[in-house]
Design a protein around this motif. Structure first.
Motif, PDB file in Angstrom:
ATOM      1  N   VAL A 184      -0.315   6.004  10.026  1.00 34.83           N
ATOM      2  CA  VAL A 184      -0.964   4.509   9.900  1.00 34.83           C
ATOM      3  C   VAL A 184      -0.561   4.002   8.295  1.00 34.83           C
ATOM      4  O   VAL A 184      -0.248   5.428   7.316  1.00 34.83           O
ATOM      5  CB  VAL A 184      -2.448   5.583   9.756  1.00 34.83           C
ATOM      6  N   THR A 185      -0.828   3.194   7.935  1.00 42.53           N
ATOM      7  CA  THR A 185       0.092   2.333   7.172  1.00 42.53           C
ATOM      8  C   THR A 185      -1.197   1.829   6.429  1.00 42.53           C
ATOM      9  O   THR A 185      -2.457   1.348   6.738  1.00 42.53           O
ATOM     10  CB  THR A 185       1.240   1.487   7.042  1.00 42.53           C
ATOM     11  N   ALA A 186      -1.107   1.272   5.200  1.00 48.19           N
ATOM     12  CA  ALA A 186      -2.136   0.314   4.567  1.00 48.19           C
ATOM     13  C   ALA A 186      -2.324  -1.067   4.940  1.00 48.19           C
ATOM     14  O   ALA A 186      -1.313  -1.357   6.310  1.00 48.19           O
ATOM     15  CB  ALA A 186      -1.480  -0.591   2.902  1.00 48.19           C
ATOM     16  N   ALA A 187      -3.030  -1.690   5.557  1.00 48.71           N
ATOM     17  CA  ALA A 187      -3.645  -2.938   6.495  1.00 48.71           C
ATOM     18  C   ALA A 187      -4.495  -4.219   5.763  1.00 48.71           C
ATOM     19  O   ALA A 187      -5.108  -3.521   4.601  1.00 48.71           O
ATOM     20  CB  ALA A 187      -4.288  -2.345   6.942  1.00 48.71           C
ATOM     21  N   TRP A 188      -3.991  -4.858   6.170  1.00 47.49           N
ATOM     22  CA  TRP A 188      -4.752  -5.885   4.790  1.00 47.49           C
ATOM     23  C   TRP A 188      -6.193  -6.343   6.619  1.00 47.49           C
ATOM     24  O   TRP A 188      -6.129  -6.266   6.976  1.00 47.49           O
ATOM     25  CB  TRP A 188      -4.275  -7.211   5.521  1.00 47.49           C
ATOM     26  N   GLU A 189      -7.218  -6.400   5.128  1.00 45.42           N
ATOM     27  CA  GLU A 189      -8.642  -6.670   5.717  1.00 45.42           C
ATOM     28  C   GLU A 189      -9.204  -7.941   5.811  1.00 45.42           C
ATOM     29  O   GLU A 189      -9.091  -8.104   4.264  1.00 45.42           O
ATOM     30  CB  GLU A 189      -9.028  -5.195   5.607  1.00 45.42           C
ATOM     31  N   ARG A 190     -10.308  -8.317   6.080  1.00 42.88           N
ATOM     32  CA  ARG A 190     -11.048  -9.349   5.986  1.00 42.88           C
ATOM     33  C   ARG A 190     -11.660  -8.850   5.376  1.00 42.88           C
ATOM     34  O   ARG A 190     -12.656  -8.137   5.706  1.00 42.88           O
ATOM     35  CB  ARG A 190     -11.218  -9.936   7.015  1.00 42.88           C
ATOM     36  N   VAL A 191     -12.341  -9.329   4.335  1.00 45.73           N
ATOM     37  CA  VAL A 191     -13.579  -8.884   2.836  1.00 45.73           C
ATOM     38  C   VAL A 191     -14.545  -9.877   3.323  1.00 45.73           C
ATOM     39  O   VAL A 191     -15.560  -9.197   3.686  1.00 45.73           O
ATOM     40  CB  VAL A 191     -13.152  -8.350   1.899  1.00 45.73           C
ATOM     41  N   CYS A 192     -14.724 -11.394   2.601  1.00 49.59           N
ATOM     42  CA  CYS A 192     -15.490 -12.298   2.253  1.00 49.59           C
ATOM     43  C   CYS A 192     -14.127 -13.760   3.220  1.00 49.59           C
ATOM     44  O   CYS A 192     -13.658 -13.545   2.521  1.00 49.59           O
ATOM     45  CB  CYS A 192     -16.454 -12.119   1.401  1.00 49.59           C
ATOM     46  N   ARG A 193     -15.439 -14.789   3.294  1.00 47.00           N
ATOM     47  CA  ARG A 193     -15.247 -15.746   2.988  1.00 47.00           C
ATOM     48  C   ARG A 193     -14.784 -16.354   1.804  1.00 47.00           C
ATOM     49  O   ARG A 193     -15.651 -15.685   1.052  1.00 47.00           O
ATOM     50  CB  ARG A 193     -16.556 -16.967   4.084  1.00 47.00           C
TER      51      ARG A 193
END
Ligand code: FES
Length: 131
Positions: A4-13
């Motif tokens: 498991v590595t770092a991942a881009w995550e949606r935070v807010c619009r």
């Protein structure tokens, strides 16, 4: 076993992140601090994502205020420069800042992978070492 590595995550619009108002979100289900993210839009039009936890105490930085590209913690008013997250008066005690990008109108943050679960024995030993 998958790594498991770092991942881009949606935070807010993008439109949710006003220039002087931090946005706090929980963007994961690990139950760990890494799930808590604060986004601030700087006056330069940059989006800064930070761990939504002050390095001083467990207070959400998203409850703070932003003045002149400085995020002020609501706990004890430590000040963090944006976008670096550096504490203004003690540079070695900065906030944790994550890389960001904008994708389809979303502010995304590159979050670290959740820490691997520990056995009870490992957890107890870690607690004993902190005392
Ligand atoms: S909790 Fe942030 S300055 Fe104390």
């Amino acid at each position: 076993m998958a790594t498991v590595t770092a991942a881009w995550e949606r935070v807010c619009r993008v439109e949710e992140a006003a220039h002087d108002t931090p946005v706090g979100r929980v963007v994961g289900s690990s139950g760990q601090d890494r799930d808590r993210v604060c986004v601030v839009a700087t006056s330069d039009g940059e989006y800064v994502a930070l761990l939504d936890r002050c390095p001083h105490r467990d207070i959400a930085l998203s409850g703070g205020v932003v003045r002149d590209n400085t995020l002020i913690c609501p706990g004890h008013f430590w000040r963090f420069e944006l976008p670096s997250g550096t504490r203004t008066d003690l540079p070695d005690r900065g906030a944790t800042v994550y890389p960001t990008r904008i994708v389809d109108g979303w502010v995304e943050a590159l979050l670290p992978a959740p820490a691997a679960p520990q056995s009870i024995r490992e957890w107890l030993l870690a607690q004993a070492r902190q005392d």
